[in-house]
Design a protein around this motif. Structure first.
Motif, PDB file in Angstrom:
ATOM      1  N   VAL A 208      53.301  37.901  35.116  1.00  0.00           N
ATOM      2  CA  VAL A 208      52.392  39.056  35.063  1.00  0.00           C
ATOM      3  C   VAL A 208      53.200  40.363  35.066  1.00  0.00           C
ATOM      4  O   VAL A 208      54.025  40.585  35.963  1.00  0.00           O
ATOM      5  CB  VAL A 208      51.406  39.015  36.256  1.00  0.00           C
ATOM      6  N   ASN A 209      52.966  41.189  34.074  1.00  0.00           N
ATOM      7  CA  ASN A 209      53.596  42.511  34.011  1.00  0.00           C
ATOM      8  C   ASN A 209      52.670  43.549  34.636  1.00  0.00           C
ATOM      9  O   ASN A 209      51.451  43.338  34.713  1.00  0.00           O
ATOM     10  CB  ASN A 209      53.846  42.903  32.560  1.00  0.00           C
ATOM     11  N   PRO A 210      53.237  44.699  35.062  1.00  0.00           N
ATOM     12  CA  PRO A 210      52.368  45.754  35.590  1.00  0.00           C
ATOM     13  C   PRO A 210      51.243  46.065  34.597  1.00  0.00           C
ATOM     14  O   PRO A 210      51.490  46.190  33.398  1.00  0.00           O
ATOM     15  CB  PRO A 210      53.319  46.944  35.753  1.00  0.00           C
ATOM     16  N   GLY A 211      50.025  46.124  35.118  1.00  0.00           N
ATOM     17  CA  GLY A 211      48.870  46.456  34.280  1.00  0.00           C
ATOM     18  C   GLY A 211      48.196  45.255  33.624  1.00  0.00           C
ATOM     19  O   GLY A 211      47.078  45.364  33.132  1.00  0.00           O
ATOM     20  N   ASP A 212      48.880  44.116  33.625  1.00  0.00           N
ATOM     21  CA  ASP A 212      48.242  42.910  33.057  1.00  0.00           C
ATOM     22  C   ASP A 212      47.045  42.497  33.901  1.00  0.00           C
ATOM     23  O   ASP A 212      47.071  42.617  35.134  1.00  0.00           O
ATOM     24  CB  ASP A 212      49.222  41.722  33.049  1.00  0.00           C
ATOM     25  N   GLU A 213      46.054  41.953  33.227  1.00  0.00           N
ATOM     26  CA  GLU A 213      44.854  41.518  33.958  1.00  0.00           C
ATOM     27  C   GLU A 213      44.878  40.014  34.236  1.00  0.00           C
ATOM     28  O   GLU A 213      45.276  39.228  33.375  1.00  0.00           O
ATOM     29  CB  GLU A 213      43.599  41.874  33.149  1.00  0.00           C
ATOM     30  N   VAL A 214      44.458  39.693  35.441  1.00  0.00           N
ATOM     31  CA  VAL A 214      44.343  38.286  35.841  1.00  0.00           C
ATOM     32  C   VAL A 214      42.882  38.037  36.205  1.00  0.00           C
ATOM     33  O   VAL A 214      42.342  38.678  37.100  1.00  0.00           O
ATOM     34  CB  VAL A 214      45.268  37.970  37.035  1.00  0.00           C
ATOM     35  N   VAL A 215      42.260  37.143  35.470  1.00  0.00           N
ATOM     36  CA  VAL A 215      40.836  36.853  35.689  1.00  0.00           C
ATOM     37  C   VAL A 215      40.712  35.800  36.794  1.00  0.00           C
ATOM     38  O   VAL A 215      41.333  34.737  36.714  1.00  0.00           O
ATOM     39  CB  VAL A 215      40.183  36.347  34.383  1.00  0.00           C
ATOM     40  N   ILE A 216      39.930  36.152  37.825  1.00  0.00           N
ATOM     41  CA  ILE A 216      39.803  35.256  38.987  1.00  0.00           C
ATOM     42  C   ILE A 216      38.325  35.040  39.317  1.00  0.00           C
ATOM     43  O   ILE A 216      37.655  35.961  39.786  1.00  0.00           O
ATOM     44  CB  ILE A 216      40.507  35.872  40.226  1.00  0.00           C
ATOM     45  N   PRO A 217      37.800  33.843  39.061  1.00  0.00           N
ATOM     46  CA  PRO A 217      36.435  33.558  39.528  1.00  0.00           C
ATOM     47  C   PRO A 217      36.385  33.661  41.053  1.00  0.00           C
ATOM     48  O   PRO A 217      37.318  33.212  41.734  1.00  0.00           O
ATOM     49  CB  PRO A 217      36.193  32.112  39.085  1.00  0.00           C
ATOM     50  N   THR A 218      35.345  34.273  41.567  1.00  0.00           N
ATOM     51  CA  THR A 218      35.205  34.399  43.018  1.00  0.00           C
ATOM     52  C   THR A 218      33.898  33.758  43.468  1.00  0.00           C
ATOM     53  O   THR A 218      32.980  33.612  42.654  1.00  0.00           O
ATOM     54  CB  THR A 218      35.230  35.877  43.451  1.00  0.00           C
ATOM     55  N   PRO A 219      33.779  33.391  44.754  1.00  0.00           N
ATOM     56  CA  PRO A 219      34.741  33.536  45.839  1.00  0.00           C
ATOM     57  C   PRO A 219      36.072  32.840  45.527  1.00  0.00           C
ATOM     58  O   PRO A 219      36.076  31.765  44.949  1.00  0.00           O
ATOM     59  CB  PRO A 219      34.047  32.843  47.020  1.00  0.00           C
ATOM     60  N   ALA A 220      37.166  33.491  45.971  1.00  0.00           N
ATOM     61  CA  ALA A 220      38.496  32.955  45.697  1.00  0.00           C
ATOM     62  C   ALA A 220      39.359  33.050  46.946  1.00  0.00           C
ATOM     63  O   ALA A 220      39.159  33.930  47.784  1.00  0.00           O
ATOM     64  CB  ALA A 220      39.152  33.730  44.571  1.00  0.00           C
TER      65      ALA A 220
END
Ligand code: PMP
Ligand code: GLU
Length: 397
Positions: free
Chosen positions: A112-124
């Motif tokens: 992951v680079n600065p500013g990259d988005e990581v999609v996380i289903p929640t609750p996590a």
């Protein structure tokens, strides 16, 4: 003078560990706290695994291990992935670290680079968002609730993907909800992910074996995305080895090499003795795993039944891991004396102080309005804890 980095100052304290520490402190003051906060098996590590560790000490496994782990352990993991999951990973694609926690953080920091988005289903799980923060990435959370058994839909997942998406981070069976996606549900998510070939899938499969559905599907078993899927797993949960600190990633070769480079600069290979113990866990009889899973399932049934009787708590039937994640909005807004229980955090604190039961606020898992119970404890503790919580909630007006 400000000694601390902005990086570390931006991090939240791990709430699972903080609640557990707090309950330990109260216990040391002589208060009989029942700890349902931290998630770890209450069983002892099976004897054949402990024996392997003792042998490793006597056989002088006392030197640095290779950074990605002993070849014999990585071969045992590759054999496990083939035997149990039908996957074809070479030892070169596997990097062993200090628990699944380090394995996850290694992969995130390596991709992951600065500013990259990581999609996380929640609750996590509490640490995902914080690890993404460490990498200066941006978490994009995809919410789900008890009505959908805490599962996100393919349409929700797709709506969260943008040209900046670098990674999708999935966890099934899930901490904190215990939800398990079926193969068909995963296939529907994979059908979406397949349209975005530059996105890495990071699949946390640490609860693979604490699963009451009778089926487990690894994300790496979908050919459409296999070449960009990273699996995280380890021995903490399946073999009751949380303190031994062995986990791993199984990844495309380029990612595994990057992870190994990173780990070589800040922790080196994981504990030599613990690695030999983990090798015995993977190569030995798997009966202990099934026995512990059966015990967790029995406790699940008990805790679901008792929690459903608490007024204002909404519960579902989790199909894996060892957590129950009740929705508690029916209790919020009520008062204890003149103290208002306005949030799930207030409720978790009230339960600790009044009922002497430690839980974790759902907000720590990006899900305010819920609390988490870990039911990895004895039937007696669970029965007593649910009775105490019920009595405390009934006192609220
Ligand atoms: N992922 C999840 C979802 C977990 O619940 C845990 C337990 N803390 C971990 C990873 C880390 O496990 P380990 O003990 O192997 O670091
Ligand atoms: N996985 C456990 C939990 O969620 C262990 C604590 C931690 O590492 O967060 O409670």
């Amino acid at each position: 003078m400000d000694f601390l980095s902005a990086r570390v100052e931006s991090l939240a304290v791990s709430q699972t560990l903080a609640m557990s520490q707090k309950s330990g402190e109260l216990r040391s003051q002589g208060i009989d706290v029942i700890n349902l906060s931290v998630g770890e098996p209450d069983f002892h590590t099976p004897d054949h695994i402990k024996e392997a560790a003792k042998r490793a000490i006597d056989e002088n496994f006392s030197f640095y291990s290779p950074v990605p782990g002993y070849m014999s352990l990585r071969e045992a993991i590759a054999a496990k992935l083939s035997r149990e999951n039908g996957l074809n990973f070479s030892p070169a694609q596997i990097v062993v670290g200090n628990g699944a926690k380090q394995a996850l953080c290694n992969v995130i920091l390596s991709t992951v680079n600065p500013g990259d988005e990581v999609v996380i289903p929640t609750p996590a799980w509490v640490s995902y968002v914080e690890m993404v923060k460490l990498a200066e990435g941006k978490s994009v959370t995809v919410p789900s609730g008890i009505e959908s058994n805490f599962k996100v839909t393919p349409a929700q997942l797709e709506a969260a993907i943008t040209p900046r998406t670098k990674m999708i981070l999935l966890c099934s069976p899930s901490n904190p909800t215990g939800s398990v996606y079926t193969r068909d549900e995963l296939q529907a998510l994979v059908d979406v992910i397949a349209k975005y070939p530059d996105v890495i899938v990071l699949s946390d499969e640490i609860y693979e074996h604490i699963n009451y559905t009778g089926e487990f599907t690894s994300m790496a078993s979908f050919p459409e995305i296999a070449d960009r899927t990273v699996i995280i797993n380890g021995v903490s949960k399946a073999y009751a080895m949380t303190g031994w600190r062995i986990g791993y990633c199984a990844a495309p070769l380029a990612i595994a090499k990057a992870v190994s480079k990173l780990q070589g600069q800040y922790t080196s290979g994981a504990s030599s003795i613990a690695q030999k113990a983990a090798e015995a866990a993977y190569n030995g009889s798997q009966e202990c795993v099934a026995e512990m899973c059966a015990a967790f399932r029995r406790r699940r049934d008990l805790v679901v039944k008792l929690a459903a009787e608490i007024p204002g708590f909404k519960v579902n039937e989790p199909m894996g891991a060892f957590y129950l994640f009740p929705e508690v909005s029916g209790v919020l807004g009520k008062k204890f004396g003149d103290k208002v229980i306005a949030t799930s955090g207030d409720l978790a604190m009230y339960l600790l102080e009044e009922a002497h039961v430690a839980t974790v606020d759902g907000a720590a898992f990006c899900a305010p309005g819920y609390i988490r119970f870990s039911y990895a404890t004895s039937d007696e503790n669970l029965t007593e804890a649910m009775a105490r919580i019920k009595a405390a909630v009934e006192k609220l007006k």
